[in-house]
Design an enzyme around this catalytic site. Structure first.
Site, mmCIF file in Angstrom:
data_model
loop_
_atom_site.group_PDB
_atom_site.id
_atom_site.type_symbol
_atom_site.label_atom_id
_atom_site.label_comp_id
_atom_site.label_asym_id
_atom_site.label_seq_id
_atom_site.Cartn_x
_atom_site.Cartn_y
_atom_site.Cartn_z
ATOM 1 N N GLU A 74 0.859 -1.190 0.000
ATOM 2 C CA GLU A 74 0.000 0.000 0.000
ATOM 3 C C GLU A 74 0.893 1.237 0.000
ATOM 4 O O GLU A 74 1.783 1.366 0.827
ATOM 5 C CB GLU A 74 -0.915 -0.008 1.234
ATOM 6 C CG GLU A 74 -1.749 1.250 1.426
ATOM 7 C CD GLU A 74 -2.576 1.640 0.203
ATOM 8 O OE1 GLU A 74 -3.390 0.835 -0.260
ATOM 9 O OE2 GLU A 74 -2.369 2.776 -0.320
ATOM 10 N N GLY A 79 -6.947 0.777 3.367
ATOM 11 C CA GLY A 79 -8.402 0.816 3.156
ATOM 12 C C GLY A 79 -8.800 1.542 1.883
ATOM 13 O O GLY A 79 -9.937 1.437 1.438
ATOM 14 N N GLY A 80 -7.868 2.321 1.314
ATOM 15 C CA GLY A 80 -8.116 2.950 0.017
ATOM 16 C C GLY A 80 -9.225 3.992 0.027
ATOM 17 O O GLY A 80 -9.496 4.632 1.048
ATOM 18 N N CYS A 133 -12.700 3.993 -0.356
ATOM 19 C CA CYS A 133 -13.945 3.894 0.408
ATOM 20 C C CYS A 133 -13.737 4.329 1.851
ATOM 21 O O CYS A 133 -14.497 5.116 2.401
ATOM 22 C CB CYS A 133 -14.470 2.459 0.346
ATOM 23 S SG CYS A 133 -15.999 2.239 1.261
ATOM 24 N N HIS A 178 -45.265 -4.241 9.148
ATOM 25 C CA HIS A 178 -45.905 -2.930 9.128
ATOM 26 C C HIS A 178 -45.418 -2.111 10.317
ATOM 27 O O HIS A 178 -45.286 -2.650 11.407
ATOM 28 C CB HIS A 178 -47.428 -3.087 9.212
ATOM 29 C CG HIS A 178 -48.123 -1.778 9.350
ATOM 30 N ND1 HIS A 178 -48.303 -0.927 8.285
ATOM 31 C CD2 HIS A 178 -48.637 -1.138 10.443
ATOM 32 C CE1 HIS A 178 -48.919 0.169 8.704
ATOM 33 N NE2 HIS A 178 -49.133 0.059 10.016
HETATM 34 C C1 LIG Z 1 -16.716 10.536 -2.909
HETATM 35 C C2 LIG Z 1 -16.937 9.073 -3.153
HETATM 36 C C3 LIG Z 1 -17.999 8.450 -2.548
HETATM 37 C C4 LIG Z 1 -18.226 7.083 -2.774
HETATM 38 N N1 LIG Z 1 -19.304 6.500 -2.185
HETATM 39 C C5 LIG Z 1 -19.540 5.195 -2.417
HETATM 40 C C6 LIG Z 1 -20.644 4.547 -1.801
HETATM 41 O O1 LIG Z 1 -21.412 5.151 -1.067
HETATM 42 N N2 LIG Z 1 -20.837 3.239 -2.038
HETATM 43 C C7 LIG Z 1 -19.998 2.525 -2.859
HETATM 44 O O2 LIG Z 1 -20.218 1.327 -3.043
HETATM 45 N N3 LIG Z 1 -18.932 3.102 -3.448
HETATM 46 C C8 LIG Z 1 -18.688 4.420 -3.245
HETATM 47 N N4 LIG Z 1 -17.603 5.005 -3.828
HETATM 48 C C9 LIG Z 1 -16.706 4.190 -4.676
HETATM 49 C C10 LIG Z 1 -15.768 3.347 -3.794
HETATM 50 O O3 LIG Z 1 -15.080 4.165 -2.904
HETATM 51 C C11 LIG Z 1 -14.775 2.524 -4.647
HETATM 52 O O4 LIG Z 1 -15.485 1.890 -5.658
HETATM 53 C C12 LIG Z 1 -14.104 1.511 -3.742
HETATM 54 O O5 LIG Z 1 -13.272 2.170 -2.827
HETATM 55 C C13 LIG Z 1 -13.361 0.413 -4.503
HETATM 56 O O6 LIG Z 1 -12.064 0.693 -4.627
HETATM 57 P P1 LIG Z 1 -10.951 -0.360 -5.006
HETATM 58 O O7 LIG Z 1 -11.020 -1.601 -4.191
HETATM 59 O O8 LIG Z 1 -10.975 -0.507 -6.461
HETATM 60 O O9 LIG Z 1 -9.622 0.420 -4.623
HETATM 61 P P2 LIG Z 1 -9.367 1.680 -3.715
HETATM 62 O O10 LIG Z 1 -10.246 1.680 -2.537
HETATM 63 O O11 LIG Z 1 -9.359 2.892 -4.558
HETATM 64 O O12 LIG Z 1 -7.908 1.366 -3.176
HETATM 65 C C14 LIG Z 1 -6.793 1.285 -4.001
HETATM 66 C C15 LIG Z 1 -5.546 1.365 -3.131
HETATM 67 O O13 LIG Z 1 -4.418 1.094 -3.928
HETATM 68 C C16 LIG Z 1 -3.338 1.938 -3.535
HETATM 69 N N5 LIG Z 1 -2.413 2.021 -4.664
HETATM 70 C C17 LIG Z 1 -2.640 2.547 -5.892
HETATM 71 N N6 LIG Z 1 -1.548 2.394 -6.680
HETATM 72 C C18 LIG Z 1 -0.612 1.754 -5.929
HETATM 73 C C19 LIG Z 1 0.706 1.313 -6.180
HETATM 74 N N7 LIG Z 1 1.280 1.471 -7.377
HETATM 75 N N8 LIG Z 1 1.398 0.729 -5.177
HETATM 76 C C20 LIG Z 1 0.815 0.528 -3.965
HETATM 77 N N9 LIG Z 1 -0.440 0.913 -3.678
HETATM 78 C C21 LIG Z 1 -1.165 1.513 -4.646
HETATM 79 C C22 LIG Z 1 -4.053 3.241 -3.226
HETATM 80 O O14 LIG Z 1 -3.266 4.043 -2.373
HETATM 81 C C23 LIG Z 1 -5.338 2.761 -2.556
HETATM 82 O O15 LIG Z 1 -5.184 2.672 -1.170
HETATM 83 C C24 LIG Z 1 -17.343 6.358 -3.606
HETATM 84 C C25 LIG Z 1 -16.234 6.996 -4.199
HETATM 85 C C26 LIG Z 1 -16.042 8.339 -3.982
HETATM 86 C C27 LIG Z 1 -14.860 9.002 -4.636
#
Ligand SMILES: Cc1cc2nc3c(=O)[nH]c(=O)nc-3n(C[C@H](O)[C@H](O)[C@H](O)COP(=O)(O)OP(=O)(O)OC[C@H]3O[C@@H](n4cnc5c(N)ncnc54)[C@H](O)[C@@H]3O)c2cc1C
Length: 457
Positions: free
Chosen positions: A33, A38-39, A41, A439
């Protein structure tokens, strides 16, 4: 060179669970990471925004105190405390993911930026790691389009919005889709002036026109202004303010605000992964090309979550994990094409959606029946004083299977699951009409809604 059974890049919604699955099966796994555990979300997406939406909802209800029989006085939002609450909720999840991963036996957690060196090797922090299986879960980031003024004018994205602990006087949101509308309503309820600028003719352009129109009316009633058909959007610094050039069919050519939020889509984090050294291909927008079981064009490399363009939600990313894990560990041949569209828009009232839109049903050419029922006739909604919106369900005329539904109304994000689960069961809608429901709930009205089906045109 260190060897692992599996390497996972990114700790989004698929990576950590997959790491736990490998580790639990006694396989060695490295998970890398580069930023926050947790990225999206957990840190800048669903969890913090829905926590903020909850604060905004509480303020909104407090302002409506008179209607419910209490006086809350002059409701003022303390943005520092709102942010602190958001930070606490989001921070707990972030810590939770980190501690979970660090506590896993057989799992090596590495902080750093991962890049491919070859189809089987990854470089991180000048170290080379090797594995037979590599999983990419790198997610995406807010798109910043090359619109005029972008290099010179300060703007916010969903990520930098997380640091805002003050009330913008006038927030101009560029982008009238899911992210833009959630932030727009939230900040209006916190007390900002809000204008939403959208280049298309409708808000949330992929939704049915009646849904889009109803959401617009709900937001307009709260004082949010809209500029649609803004074909050519530009930013310009105007003293202490920011001008957003809108080039609309009607209205002044510029909206003046104090802060601008760009909410115009997402870009996958695939440009800096060294994909060319592994031979992994993407489409022209940078999304990794995958098959129905999420393998890229290179055997032994999978892509999960937002970066594969097959979903843009937490639940689609987690479902990607389930598909990959079931294929690898359970010989259960699950496929992406087996899943049904389902998501929510977290405005208030929320929109719960499943299956096809009206346009998709029309395109499918099947004979369909449809029904639409106002929330103002749902007693649970009346009791709560939340009667905006409607429920719309479309079914197949012959098989009686549900084709698509939109529930825009109080509890819509939950109630939609009744329909979704019937769809997954491949059951006809008539099973809902034979069930006894609780209900008073919104869901208890589904049999009534379904009793009013008419030909879909
Ligand atoms: C404002 C907002 C609100 C949202 N609300 C919702 C919601 O209510 N419900 C819903 O279902 N979805 C929602 N989403 C979408 C949801 O957040 C994403 O679909 C979800 O986080 C899935 O992400 P992921 O698993 O693809 O990766 P991510 O969660 O994006 O994580 C990717 C991780 O990879 C890491 N990374 C990237 N490149 C590298 C690298 N080269 N080396 C090491 N690490 C790296 C990043 O730092 C990150 O931590 C929302 C998004 C936004 C922007």
């Amino acid at each position: 060179m260190k060897h692992f059974d599996a390497i996972i890049i990114g700790t989004g919604q698929a990576g950590p669970s997959l790491a736990a699955r490998f580790a639990g099966a006694g396989k060695s796994v490295a998970i890398i990471e580069r930023h926050k555990f947790g990225g999206t979300c957990v840190n800048t997406g669903c969890i913090p925004t829905k926590t903020l939406v909850a604060s905004a909802y509480a303020a909104h209800v407090a302002r409506r105190g008179d209607e419910y029989g209490f006086a809350a006085g002059d409701v003022r939002v303390d943005m520092k405390r709102v942010k602190a609450r958001k930070d606490a909720v989001s921070g707990r999840s972030n810590k939770g993911v980190e501690e979970w991963l660090l506590g896993l036996e057989n799992c090596t957690v590495i902080q750093g930026h991962a890049r491919f060196q070859s189809p089987r090797t990854i470089v991180v922090n000048d170290e080379i790691l090797e594995a037979d299986k590599i999983f990419i879960n790198v997610g995406g980031r807010a798109s910043v389009p090359a619109m005029p003024g972008i290099p010179d004018v300060p703007f916010l994205t969903n990520s930098s919005m997380m640091e805002v602990d003050f009330l913008p006087e006038h927030l101009v949101v560029v982008g009238g889709s899911y992210v833009g509308l959630e932030f727009g309503q939230m900040y209006r309820r916190f007390g900002s002036e809000v204008t939403i600028v959208e280049k298309g003719p409708h808000l949330i352009g992929r939704e049915d026109e009646d849904v889009s129109q109803a959401v617009r009316e709900i937001l307009e009633a709260e004082g949010i202004r809209f500029r649609l058909n803004a074909k050519c959007i530009s930013l310009l610094k105007q003293g202490s303010q920011i001008g957003v050039g809108v080039d609309c069919e009607g209205g002044a050519p510029e909206v003046l605000g104090t802060h601008v939020l760009l909410a115009v889509g997402r870009t996958p984090n695939t440009h800096d992964l060294g994909l060319e050294r592994a031979g992994v291909t993407t489409d022209d927008r940078g999304y990794l090309l995958v098959d129905d079981q999420l393998q890229t064009n290179v055997p032994g490399i999978w892509a999960l979550g937002d970066c594969n363009g097959r979903g843009a939600f937490t639940h689609t990313s987690y479902n990607d994990y389930e598909i990959v894990a079931d294929n690898l560990f359970n010989a259960d041949h699950r496929r992406v094409s087996d899943r049904l569209t389902a998501y929510a828009l977290y405005t208030d009232p929320p929109l719960g959606r499943c299956g096809m839109t009206d346009a998709e049903i029309r395109k499918s050419g099947c004979r369909a029946l449809t029904t639409k029922y106002p929330m103002s006739r749902v007693s649970r909604a009346v009791e709560k004083g939340e009667t905006q919106g409607f429920m719309k369900i479309t079914v197949h005329a012959e098989t009686k299977q549900i084709l698509g539904a939109a529930i825009l109304g109080t509890g819509g994000d939950e109630v939609i699951h009744v329909l979704l689960d019937v769809m997954y069961a491949n059951a006809p809608y008539t099973v809902i009409q034979r069930a006894m429901h609780i209900h008073p709930t919104v869901a208890e009205y589904l049999p009534t809604v379904l009793s009013k089906l008419e030909p879909f045109v």
